[in-house]
Design a protein around this motif. Sequence first.
Motif, PDB file in Angstrom:
ATOM      1  N   GLU A 102      14.387   5.283  -0.605  1.00 36.06           N
ATOM      2  CA  GLU A 102      14.929   6.065   0.433  1.00 36.06           C
ATOM      3  C   GLU A 102      13.761   6.267   1.168  1.00 36.06           C
ATOM      4  OE1 GLU A 102      17.979   9.375  -1.024  1.00 36.06           O
ATOM      5  OE2 GLU A 102      16.483   9.912  -1.698  1.00 36.06           O
ATOM      6  N   ILE A 103      12.470   6.347   1.164  1.00 27.60           N
ATOM      7  CA  ILE A 103      11.133   6.433   1.632  1.00 27.60           C
ATOM      8  C   ILE A 103      11.189   4.832   2.282  1.00 27.60           C
ATOM      9  CG2 ILE A 103       8.468   6.973   2.005  1.00 27.60           C
ATOM     10  CD1 ILE A 103       8.957   8.290  -0.213  1.00 27.60           C
ATOM     11  N   ALA A 104      11.157   4.244   1.744  1.00 29.83           N
ATOM     12  CA  ALA A 104      11.007   2.701   2.366  1.00 29.83           C
ATOM     13  C   ALA A 104      12.765   2.823   3.196  1.00 29.83           C
ATOM     14  CB  ALA A 104      11.109   1.984   1.119  1.00 29.83           C
ATOM     15  N   GLU A 105      13.569   2.695   2.749  1.00 28.39           N
ATOM     16  CA  GLU A 105      14.657   2.292   3.622  1.00 28.39           C
ATOM     17  C   GLU A 105      13.935   3.110   5.012  1.00 28.39           C
ATOM     18  OE1 GLU A 105      18.898   3.082   3.496  1.00 28.39           O
ATOM     19  OE2 GLU A 105      18.189   3.084   2.048  1.00 28.39           O
ATOM     20  N   ALA A 106      13.828   4.341   4.747  1.00 28.41           N
ATOM     21  CA  ALA A 106      13.712   5.406   5.896  1.00 28.41           C
ATOM     22  C   ALA A 106      12.209   4.914   7.161  1.00 28.41           C
ATOM     23  CB  ALA A 106      13.446   6.838   6.141  1.00 28.41           C
ATOM     24  N   ALA A 107      11.340   4.397   6.628  1.00 25.72           N
ATOM     25  CA  ALA A 107      11.213   3.919   7.165  1.00 25.72           C
ATOM     26  C   ALA A 107      10.634   1.571   7.584  1.00 25.72           C
ATOM     27  CB  ALA A 107       9.347   3.826   6.788  1.00 25.72           C
ATOM     28  N   ASP A 108      12.035   1.938   7.338  1.00 20.38           N
ATOM     29  CA  ASP A 108      12.606   0.147   7.440  1.00 20.38           C
ATOM     30  C   ASP A 108      11.614  -1.035   6.955  1.00 20.38           C
ATOM     31  OD1 ASP A 108      14.141  -2.006   8.777  1.00 20.38           O
ATOM     32  OD2 ASP A 108      13.538  -1.616  10.728  1.00 20.38           O
ATOM     33  N   THR A 109      11.211  -0.327   5.817  1.00 16.98           N
ATOM     34  CA  THR A 109       9.908  -1.383   5.004  1.00 16.98           C
ATOM     35  C   THR A 109      10.750  -2.035   3.867  1.00 16.98           C
ATOM     36  OG1 THR A 109       8.952   0.046   4.063  1.00 16.98           O
ATOM     37  CG2 THR A 109       8.428  -0.756   6.319  1.00 16.98           C
ATOM     38  N   ALA A 110      10.582  -2.954   3.095  1.00 19.58           N
ATOM     39  CA  ALA A 110      11.664  -2.469   1.919  1.00 19.58           C
ATOM     40  C   ALA A 110      10.309  -2.353   0.814  1.00 19.58           C
ATOM     41  CB  ALA A 110      10.861  -4.655   1.244  1.00 19.58           C
ATOM     42  N   LEU A 111      11.354  -1.858  -0.699  1.00 15.13           N
ATOM     43  CA  LEU A 111      10.468  -1.320  -1.150  1.00 15.13           C
ATOM     44  C   LEU A 111       8.965  -1.857  -2.001  1.00 15.13           C
ATOM     45  CD1 LEU A 111      10.604   1.271  -3.163  1.00 15.13           C
ATOM     46  CD2 LEU A 111      12.037   0.281  -4.433  1.00 15.13           C
ATOM     47  N   ALA A 112       9.002  -2.917  -1.932  1.00 13.10           N
ATOM     48  CA  ALA A 112       7.668  -3.371  -2.983  1.00 13.10           C
ATOM     49  C   ALA A 112       6.525  -3.549  -1.380  1.00 13.10           C
ATOM     50  CB  ALA A 112       8.175  -4.783  -2.671  1.00 13.10           C
ATOM     51  N   THR A 113       6.546  -3.491  -0.071  1.00 15.78           N
ATOM     52  CA  THR A 113       5.649  -3.241   0.306  1.00 15.78           C
ATOM     53  C   THR A 113       4.863  -1.450   0.481  1.00 15.78           C
ATOM     54  OG1 THR A 113       6.691  -5.138   2.106  1.00 15.78           O
ATOM     55  CG2 THR A 113       5.296  -2.657   3.282  1.00 15.78           C
ATOM     56  N   LEU A 114       5.928  -0.718   0.312  1.00 18.26           N
ATOM     57  CA  LEU A 114       5.481   0.328  -0.402  1.00 18.26           C
ATOM     58  C   LEU A 114       4.828   0.658  -0.877  1.00 18.26           C
ATOM     59  CD1 LEU A 114       7.994   3.382  -0.219  1.00 18.26           C
ATOM     60  CD2 LEU A 114       6.202   3.456  -1.950  1.00 18.26           C
ATOM     61  N   PHE A 115       4.470   0.110  -2.179  1.00 20.42           N
ATOM     62  CA  PHE A 115       4.302   0.110  -3.931  1.00 20.42           C
ATOM     63  C   PHE A 115       2.441  -0.880  -2.850  1.00 20.42           C
ATOM     64  CE2 PHE A 115       7.983   1.268  -5.664  1.00 20.42           C
ATOM     65  CZ  PHE A 115       6.712   3.007  -6.613  1.00 20.42           C
ATOM     66  N   VAL A 116       2.384  -2.151  -1.525  1.00 24.58           N
ATOM     67  CA  VAL A 116       1.331  -2.236  -1.878  1.00 24.58           C
ATOM     68  C   VAL A 116       0.822  -0.877  -0.646  1.00 24.58           C
ATOM     69  CG1 VAL A 116       0.937  -4.317  -0.182  1.00 24.58           C
ATOM     70  CG2 VAL A 116       2.365  -4.578  -1.723  1.00 24.58           C
ATOM     71  N   HIS A 117       1.221  -0.672  -0.500  1.00 23.87           N
ATOM     72  CA  HIS A 117       0.335   0.197   0.606  1.00 23.87           C
ATOM     73  C   HIS A 117       0.071   1.768  -0.057  1.00 23.87           C
ATOM     74  CE1 HIS A 117       0.020  -1.762   4.584  1.00 23.87           C
ATOM     75  NE2 HIS A 117       1.655  -2.597   4.274  1.00 23.87           N
ATOM     76  N   PHE A 118       0.845   1.907  -1.272  1.00 24.93           N
ATOM     77  CA  PHE A 118       0.685   2.963  -1.967  1.00 24.93           C
ATOM     78  C   PHE A 118       0.972   2.564  -3.250  1.00 24.93           C
ATOM     79  CE2 PHE A 118       1.879   4.060   2.402  1.00 24.93           C
ATOM     80  CZ  PHE A 118       0.971   5.259   3.065  1.00 24.93           C
ATOM     81  N   PRO A 119       0.468   2.674  -4.257  1.00 29.11           N
ATOM     82  CA  PRO A 119       0.571   1.642  -5.316  1.00 29.11           C
ATOM     83  C   PRO A 119       0.518   2.914  -6.331  1.00 29.11           C
ATOM     84  CG  PRO A 119      -1.952   1.410  -4.730  1.00 29.11           C
ATOM     85  CD  PRO A 119      -0.984   1.789  -3.330  1.00 29.11           C
ATOM     86  N   GLY A 120      -0.690   4.439  -5.737  1.00 30.13           N
ATOM     87  CA  GLY A 120      -0.210   5.739  -6.543  1.00 30.13           C
ATOM     88  C   GLY A 120       1.547   6.301  -6.265  1.00 30.13           C
ATOM     89  N   GLY A 121       2.678   5.563  -5.702  1.00 33.48           N
ATOM     90  CA  GLY A 121       3.601   6.509  -5.031  1.00 33.48           C
ATOM     91  C   GLY A 121       3.830   7.735  -4.639  1.00 33.48           C
ATOM     92  N   LYS A 122       4.854   8.456  -4.834  1.00 32.49           N
ATOM     93  CA  LYS A 122       5.363   9.043  -3.801  1.00 32.49           C
ATOM     94  C   LYS A 122       3.430  10.031  -3.291  1.00 32.49           C
ATOM     95  CE  LYS A 122       9.356  11.435  -4.445  1.00 32.49           C
ATOM     96  NZ  LYS A 122      10.470  12.111  -6.005  1.00 32.49           N
ATOM     97  N   GLU A 123       3.006  10.816  -4.485  1.00 37.69           N
ATOM     98  CA  GLU A 123       2.067  11.183  -4.151  1.00 37.69           C
ATOM     99  C   GLU A 123       1.761  11.156  -2.815  1.00 37.69           C
ATOM    100  OE1 GLU A 123       3.446  12.535  -8.522  1.00 37.69           O
ATOM    101  OE2 GLU A 123       3.223  10.740  -7.191  1.00 37.69           O
TER     102      GLU A 123
END
Length: 201
Positions: free
Chosen positions: A48-69
């Motif tokens: 949901e965070i990735a969608e709200a930021a208009d990015t792919a889920l994989a992109t989120l984990f590239v930038h934040f490998p630690g996850g939600k925290e």
Amino acid sequence: MTRTDKAAAEPDVVGRRERKKAATRQALADAALRLFLERGFDQVKVAEIAEAADTALATLFVHFPGGKEALILEDGAEREAALTRAVRERPQGWSVLEALHRFLEGRGPFALDRGPEHRQKTRLVIATPALRAYARSLWTGCEEALARVIAEACGRDEDEVSLRILARYVLELPDLAGARPDPRAALDLAFAHLERGWPDV
């Protein structure tokens, strides 16, 4: 394009790429904070965070490998670098403990007048067990580096047990004192005790 022209263009390409990465990171962090404040940390999924930021889920984990925290809290490398810099670059005449005290005053729950977003984020971290535990792990993960820089500043052996104990005590303060009703007063009290226990640091 000549080799010279290509070399001149490369810094601009790199700069543009870094700006784009920074913008993506900021968009993800902003979306995460907004959703966490609206619905609570545990009720929000990373997709949901990735969608709200208009990015792919994989992109989120590239930038934040630690996850939600990690979306809410700065990484351990930044924290460690800032801690060691506070000791190494302290003003002339300041003790190591005074430098660390002043450094912590500007962080997290101890920082005053940093705006409503900072206060919201701080309250979120303190009220959310997963975020609070993650924040504590980021601080205590700096123990070896902090013990080393304290020893360096004092001309002592970095494996000295008393310095390891001191480093651990200092790094527990954001969690212990930060959750008190008056975090700054709790921090001041803690450092008063530390200064009595380690008068030569």
